[in-house]
Design a protein around this motif. Sequence first.
Motif, PDB file in Angstrom:
ATOM      1  N   GLN A 117     -13.904 -92.465 -29.439  1.00  0.00           N
ATOM      2  CA  GLN A 117     -13.471 -92.639 -30.818  1.00  0.00           C
ATOM      3  C   GLN A 117     -12.809 -91.362 -31.320  1.00  0.00           C
ATOM      4  O   GLN A 117     -13.268 -90.255 -30.992  1.00  0.00           O
ATOM      5  N   ALA A 118     -11.756 -91.532 -32.092  1.00  0.00           N
ATOM      6  CA  ALA A 118     -11.081 -90.371 -32.675  1.00  0.00           C
ATOM      7  C   ALA A 118     -11.854 -89.899 -33.904  1.00  0.00           C
ATOM      8  O   ALA A 118     -12.374 -90.703 -34.683  1.00  0.00           O
ATOM      9  N   VAL A 119     -11.945 -88.569 -34.041  1.00  0.00           N
ATOM     10  CA  VAL A 119     -12.593 -87.959 -35.203  1.00  0.00           C
ATOM     11  C   VAL A 119     -11.509 -87.208 -35.979  1.00  0.00           C
ATOM     12  O   VAL A 119     -10.990 -86.186 -35.527  1.00  0.00           O
ATOM     13  N   GLU A 120     -11.152 -87.759 -37.132  1.00  0.00           N
ATOM     14  CA  GLU A 120     -10.049 -87.229 -37.920  1.00  0.00           C
ATOM     15  C   GLU A 120     -10.440 -85.932 -38.644  1.00  0.00           C
ATOM     16  O   GLU A 120     -11.617 -85.710 -38.943  1.00  0.00           O
ATOM     17  N   PRO A 121      -9.443 -85.079 -38.928  1.00  0.00           N
ATOM     18  CA  PRO A 121      -9.720 -83.858 -39.696  1.00  0.00           C
ATOM     19  C   PRO A 121     -10.333 -84.201 -41.060  1.00  0.00           C
ATOM     20  O   PRO A 121      -9.919 -85.145 -41.738  1.00  0.00           O
ATOM     21  N   GLY A 122     -11.352 -83.458 -41.432  1.00  0.00           N
ATOM     22  CA  GLY A 122     -12.006 -83.660 -42.713  1.00  0.00           C
ATOM     23  C   GLY A 122     -13.000 -84.796 -42.742  1.00  0.00           C
ATOM     24  O   GLY A 122     -13.707 -84.988 -43.743  1.00  0.00           O
ATOM     25  N   ALA A 123     -13.090 -85.555 -41.676  1.00  0.00           N
ATOM     26  CA  ALA A 123     -13.983 -86.715 -41.645  1.00  0.00           C
ATOM     27  C   ALA A 123     -15.358 -86.331 -41.111  1.00  0.00           C
ATOM     28  O   ALA A 123     -15.516 -85.367 -40.361  1.00  0.00           O
ATOM     29  N   VAL A 124     -16.362 -87.124 -41.508  1.00  0.00           N
ATOM     30  CA  VAL A 124     -17.738 -86.943 -41.045  1.00  0.00           C
ATOM     31  C   VAL A 124     -18.218 -88.265 -40.463  1.00  0.00           C
ATOM     32  O   VAL A 124     -18.012 -89.330 -41.068  1.00  0.00           O
ATOM     33  N   TYR A 125     -18.853 -88.186 -39.280  1.00  0.00           N
ATOM     34  CA  TYR A 125     -19.332 -89.383 -38.597  1.00  0.00           C
ATOM     35  C   TYR A 125     -20.806 -89.191 -38.236  1.00  0.00           C
ATOM     36  O   TYR A 125     -21.286 -88.057 -38.063  1.00  0.00           O
ATOM     37  N   THR A 126     -21.507 -90.284 -38.080  1.00  0.00           N
ATOM     38  CA  THR A 126     -22.893 -90.244 -37.634  1.00  0.00           C
ATOM     39  C   THR A 126     -23.111 -91.330 -36.591  1.00  0.00           C
ATOM     40  O   THR A 126     -22.353 -92.309 -36.533  1.00  0.00           O
ATOM     41  N   THR A 127     -24.133 -91.155 -35.759  1.00  0.00           N
ATOM     42  CA  THR A 127     -24.429 -92.181 -34.758  1.00  0.00           C
ATOM     43  C   THR A 127     -24.999 -93.416 -35.439  1.00  0.00           C
ATOM     44  O   THR A 127     -25.749 -93.320 -36.419  1.00  0.00           O
ATOM     45  N   ASP A 128     -24.632 -94.582 -34.919  1.00  0.00           N
ATOM     46  CA  ASP A 128     -25.030 -95.828 -35.591  1.00  0.00           C
ATOM     47  C   ASP A 128     -26.510 -96.158 -35.405  1.00  0.00           C
ATOM     48  O   ASP A 128     -27.049 -97.036 -36.086  1.00  0.00           O
ATOM     49  N   ARG A 129     -27.177 -95.477 -34.508  1.00  0.00           N
ATOM     50  CA  ARG A 129     -28.633 -95.596 -34.388  1.00  0.00           C
ATOM     51  C   ARG A 129     -29.165 -94.293 -33.779  1.00  0.00           C
ATOM     52  O   ARG A 129     -28.448 -93.590 -33.049  1.00  0.00           O
ATOM     53  N   PRO A 130     -30.414 -93.957 -34.064  1.00  0.00           N
ATOM     54  CA  PRO A 130     -30.952 -92.675 -33.596  1.00  0.00           C
ATOM     55  C   PRO A 130     -31.324 -92.712 -32.115  1.00  0.00           C
ATOM     56  O   PRO A 130     -31.500 -93.781 -31.523  1.00  0.00           O
ATOM     57  N   LEU A 131     -31.432 -91.515 -31.557  1.00  0.00           N
ATOM     58  CA  LEU A 131     -31.930 -91.341 -30.191  1.00  0.00           C
ATOM     59  C   LEU A 131     -33.396 -90.942 -30.294  1.00  0.00           C
ATOM     60  O   LEU A 131     -33.748 -89.978 -30.983  1.00  0.00           O
ATOM     61  N   ARG A 132     -34.260 -91.670 -29.634  1.00  0.00           N
ATOM     62  CA  ARG A 132     -35.704 -91.441 -29.738  1.00  0.00           C
ATOM     63  C   ARG A 132     -36.132 -90.346 -28.773  1.00  0.00           C
ATOM     64  O   ARG A 132     -35.825 -90.386 -27.577  1.00  0.00           O
ATOM     65  N   VAL A 133     -36.871 -89.357 -29.301  1.00  0.00           N
ATOM     66  CA  VAL A 133     -37.424 -88.265 -28.503  1.00  0.00           C
ATOM     67  C   VAL A 133     -38.930 -88.260 -28.706  1.00  0.00           C
ATOM     68  O   VAL A 133     -39.413 -88.322 -29.854  1.00  0.00           O
ATOM     69  N   THR A 134     -39.707 -88.200 -27.619  1.00  0.00           N
ATOM     70  CA  THR A 134     -41.170 -88.248 -27.706  1.00  0.00           C
ATOM     71  C   THR A 134     -41.791 -86.935 -27.237  1.00  0.00           C
ATOM     72  O   THR A 134     -41.237 -86.229 -26.390  1.00  0.00           O
ATOM     73  N   ALA A 135     -42.967 -86.635 -27.794  1.00  0.00           N
ATOM     74  CA  ALA A 135     -43.732 -85.450 -27.398  1.00  0.00           C
ATOM     75  C   ALA A 135     -44.687 -85.834 -26.269  1.00  0.00           C
ATOM     76  O   ALA A 135     -45.472 -86.775 -26.392  1.00  0.00           O
ATOM     77  N   LEU A 136     -44.625 -85.094 -25.164  1.00  0.00           N
ATOM     78  CA  LEU A 136     -45.485 -85.360 -24.010  1.00  0.00           C
ATOM     79  C   LEU A 136     -46.842 -84.678 -24.187  1.00  0.00           C
ATOM     80  O   LEU A 136     -47.049 -83.888 -25.111  1.00  0.00           O
ATOM     81  N   ASP A 137     -47.767 -84.954 -23.258  1.00  0.00           N
ATOM     82  CA  ASP A 137     -49.099 -84.334 -23.310  1.00  0.00           C
ATOM     83  C   ASP A 137     -49.025 -82.817 -23.226  1.00  0.00           C
ATOM     84  O   ASP A 137     -49.912 -82.123 -23.716  1.00  0.00           O
ATOM     85  N   ARG A 138     -47.968 -82.281 -22.608  1.00  0.00           N
ATOM     86  CA  ARG A 138     -47.842 -80.836 -22.431  1.00  0.00           C
ATOM     87  C   ARG A 138     -47.052 -80.166 -23.552  1.00  0.00           C
ATOM     88  O   ARG A 138     -46.794 -78.969 -23.491  1.00  0.00           O
ATOM     89  N   ALA A 139     -46.642 -80.908 -24.557  1.00  0.00           N
ATOM     90  CA  ALA A 139     -45.807 -80.357 -25.624  1.00  0.00           C
ATOM     91  C   ALA A 139     -46.579 -79.329 -26.454  1.00  0.00           C
ATOM     92  O   ALA A 139     -47.778 -79.472 -26.699  1.00  0.00           O
ATOM     93  N   LEU A 140     -45.887 -78.290 -26.889  1.00  0.00           N
ATOM     94  CA  LEU A 140     -46.451 -77.287 -27.802  1.00  0.00           C
ATOM     95  C   LEU A 140     -45.301 -76.694 -28.630  1.00  0.00           C
ATOM     96  O   LEU A 140     -44.994 -77.171 -29.705  1.00  0.00           O
ATOM     97  N   ASN A 141     -44.684 -75.663 -28.105  1.00  0.00           N
ATOM     98  CA  ASN A 141     -43.507 -75.068 -28.744  1.00  0.00           C
ATOM     99  C   ASN A 141     -42.276 -75.480 -27.945  1.00  0.00           C
ATOM    100  O   ASN A 141     -42.027 -74.937 -26.864  1.00  0.00           O
ATOM    101  N   ASP A 142     -41.511 -76.412 -28.471  1.00  0.00           N
ATOM    102  CA  ASP A 142     -40.349 -76.914 -27.757  1.00  0.00           C
ATOM    103  C   ASP A 142     -39.091 -76.751 -28.604  1.00  0.00           C
ATOM    104  O   ASP A 142     -39.135 -76.224 -29.723  1.00  0.00           O
ATOM    105  N   GLU A 143     -37.978 -77.209 -28.034  1.00  0.00           N
ATOM    106  CA  GLU A 143     -36.700 -77.049 -28.728  1.00  0.00           C
ATOM    107  C   GLU A 143     -35.792 -78.233 -28.425  1.00  0.00           C
ATOM    108  O   GLU A 143     -35.736 -78.726 -27.296  1.00  0.00           O
ATOM    109  N   LEU A 144     -35.094 -78.670 -29.466  1.00  0.00           N
ATOM    110  CA  LEU A 144     -34.048 -79.682 -29.333  1.00  0.00           C
ATOM    111  C   LEU A 144     -32.718 -79.021 -29.637  1.00  0.00           C
ATOM    112  O   LEU A 144     -32.571 -78.351 -30.664  1.00  0.00           O
ATOM    113  N   ARG A 145     -31.747 -79.180 -28.746  1.00  0.00           N
ATOM    114  CA  ARG A 145     -30.409 -78.599 -28.947  1.00  0.00           C
ATOM    115  C   ARG A 145     -29.391 -79.725 -29.078  1.00  0.00           C
ATOM    116  O   ARG A 145     -29.370 -80.647 -28.260  1.00  0.00           O
TER     117      ARG A 145
END
Length: 407
Positions: A117-145
């Motif tokens: 999809q083309a993203v025009e200058p000055g325009a703002v777009y968002t994803t039409d549905r979210p991406l699900r991220v889950t915390a595992l049993d080993r999670a503590l201090n993590d990072e999403l980039r």
Amino acid sequence: MPTPSPARRTFRSSVAALGAAGLMALAPAPAAYGEENTPDLAVGGIAPVSGLRPGDGIDVTATVANKGTVTAEKVWVAYSVTRGLDFAQMPSNCQVQHVRPYDEMPERWTAVCAFEQAVEPGAVYTTDRPLRVTALDRALNDELRLRVESADPGADENGSDPVAGAAPPVKLVATDAGGVGSARIVDVPVTTVNTADYQVTGAALRGSVGDTVTMTVKFTNAGPAWVWPREGDEAVRVVITPPPGTSVVKRGTFCRADDGAYVCGMRSLYEGSGETYTFRLRIDKRVPDAKGSIALSTEARPFDPDKANDQADITLDVSGGGSSGSAGGSNGSGDSGGSVGGSTNASDGGSSSTVTGGTVTSGTTSGGNLAESGSPVLPAAGVAAAAVAMGATMLLVQRRRRAQLPN
């Protein structure tokens, strides 16, 4: 988002420099060519997350803006999570990789989603549905980039082969949402309520004066969480104090001498991982109830509430008494210096002990070489016999010389 290694970046920079030099030799580059002809993309849409518990999930909706004057004909949005997090269902226009740690970056999962999809200058777009991220049993201090590109970033050369998702593709839709910011890359901390049990294991040593024994002590992160120190966090250290009456012949790996003790580091703080420190100690004299220790340093670790296993004893049971005559007090000469191969035999024929993982194994030795000097130890009868043989030889030589003198 995949990031080239330093060697790869250096190579690309060198190639770029050579290419630029060649173009300059042929003709001057067009003055109009520059950043103004490249889409100026920014990404956002998520704030720092805290208070998760293992098994909880978060919905990540990426927002993309074009702050430049050139249309981006196609965009790629990359989602990257450290090893305490995981993706749920993955859209079919996303490629997922497992990336091993490198360049001081921890192990992680990366999903690169392509949007036709083309993203025009000055325009703002968002994803039409979210991406699900889950915390595992080993999670503590993590990072999403989150990262956005106007060109295909390609697969990370340090990762596994990319695998496409199986869920319906995700799309970009125009939005009036603000607060995208101006960054092409956004790092978001994700904190989970969890614990990691740091613990140490001591040793029980046994031997005679003059013996050289092996001391093996351990550090372990018993989990369940992995620990990724964030900027400003104090590094955990292990402090090892050998028992009195001993001198260090060879110190453990990742350890340095510090005022009679040894301060040691570790390679990994993953759940279930640990470090083993193996020392070679010479028993110089018998000290009643000799006891050393292994202990964790005292920096704050709020994720580790169990302090009962932060210290352990290193005991030493010496048979016999007296002193070996060694100067003692050595702090070792490094990981290889001062090494004594195999079991060292005592001059008085006593026992030589080896400790592995806190368990004692021992064996009886006799004769052999001195632990430090390497001088042979001969029985008294053998010394006397050697002296008699040498005297007889000298007498025979003197008689032959007299027989050869002129009259």
